[in-house]
Design an enzyme around this catalytic site. Sequence first.
Site, mmCIF file in Angstrom:
data_model
loop_
_atom_site.group_PDB
_atom_site.id
_atom_site.type_symbol
_atom_site.label_atom_id
_atom_site.label_comp_id
_atom_site.label_asym_id
_atom_site.label_seq_id
_atom_site.Cartn_x
_atom_site.Cartn_y
_atom_site.Cartn_z
ATOM 1 N N LEU A 71 -3.349 -7.334 -3.984
ATOM 2 C CA LEU A 71 -4.627 -7.624 -3.312
ATOM 3 C C LEU A 71 -4.629 -8.908 -2.479
ATOM 4 O O LEU A 71 -5.527 -9.741 -2.607
ATOM 5 C CB LEU A 71 -5.748 -7.735 -4.367
ATOM 6 N N CYS A 130 -8.001 -0.132 -7.971
ATOM 7 C CA CYS A 130 -6.800 -0.923 -7.685
ATOM 8 C C CYS A 130 -5.900 -0.976 -8.918
ATOM 9 O O CYS A 130 -6.324 -1.430 -9.967
ATOM 10 C CB CYS A 130 -7.141 -2.346 -7.261
HETATM 11 C C1 DHB Z 1 -3.600 -3.004 -3.919
HETATM 12 C C2 DHB Z 1 -3.230 -1.705 -4.083
HETATM 13 C C3 DHB Z 1 -4.190 -0.720 -4.202
HETATM 14 O O1 DHB Z 1 -3.886 0.599 -4.355
HETATM 15 C C4 DHB Z 1 -5.522 -1.077 -4.158
HETATM 16 O O2 DHB Z 1 -6.469 -0.156 -4.292
HETATM 17 C C5 DHB Z 1 -5.889 -2.391 -3.980
HETATM 18 C C6 DHB Z 1 -4.915 -3.346 -3.855
HETATM 19 C C7 DHB Z 1 -2.623 -4.085 -3.792
HETATM 20 O O3 DHB Z 1 -1.618 -4.103 -4.493
HETATM 21 O O4 DHB Z 1 -2.897 -5.022 -3.029
#
Ligand code: DHB
Length: 300
Positions: A71, A130
């Site tokens: 993220l 996520c």
């Molecule tokens: C990330 C990956 C994801 O699938 C998501 O929904 C949000 C963040 C990531 O690793 O940044």
Amino acid sequence: MELQTEIAGIALDHPLMNAAGTCKLLEEAQALSRSAAAAVMVGSITLQPRSGHSGNVYWSGAHYSLNSLGLPNRGAEYYQKVLPQMADAAHQEGKPLFVSVAGFSPREYAELANLAFEKGADLVELNLSCPNVWRSGAQERVICFSSALVAKVLRRVEERVGPEAKVAAKLSPFSDPLALAKVAEVLSRSKIIKAVTAVNTFPNALGYAGEEPVISAGDGFAGLGGPALKPIGLGQVRQLRRLLPDYIQIIGVGGITHGQDIWEYLKSGAAATQVATAYLERQERVFSALLGELLEIPGA
Ligand code: DHB
């Protein structure tokens, strides 16, 4: 083929846009605004800035992609500043601005949704899926797998932004059809949910390059996207189309690589679609290329 569509009462010229995770910076939103995408999706954004994971965080091959980005984003302070500019850039090209938000509590989702709407977002996508957040070696829960937690997030967001707000929820792929039905019921009961985005990456996949996992963060665990995700995404979309009331539109995502894949998502019940892996691989030209292929499908 009629390309115009609508998500949450927002008109789109056609059913293809970028997926969350592929646009975090003002310059990226400007490039997407100038592209053939039907909308610009920014995020996911968090309250605090995050540098994301280091090392190998993204891998892509012929059949699937893996990511554990962690993220990365510049946090609320940056988005407060640039979201109005992002909205202007998109609106000047006749496109809506969508913003994906990721909170670490129901209150954070509410804060972020409120910020996004105040700064020009036309729709907020709640990232309830996520899979790549780790704290002190332990993996954070993927929110959509707890319908009680989803209900709490939706309540908090509704209290903050009001029932009329245009909000979408992004889900992980569910392997238990009854668990999917349960979360669909929670989403249906909420006044704010006008769209559902399905699917996020499949959590905790693992790929090797020789003796080492291709992703260095999180013990090698990563979200799986790309072509291998498509049959799963299509199945989730078709199930959700049967579970959700008609006024909740579905945005299909997972493994779209060709125009035919968009067509299959639309046939399965999606009103629009998103691309992540294919966009990361082919940049802005992917939108016109895929739309051209879609238009050439005989009888479509
Ligand atoms: C990330 C990956 C994801 O699938 C998501 O929904 C949000 C963040 C990531 O690793 O940044």
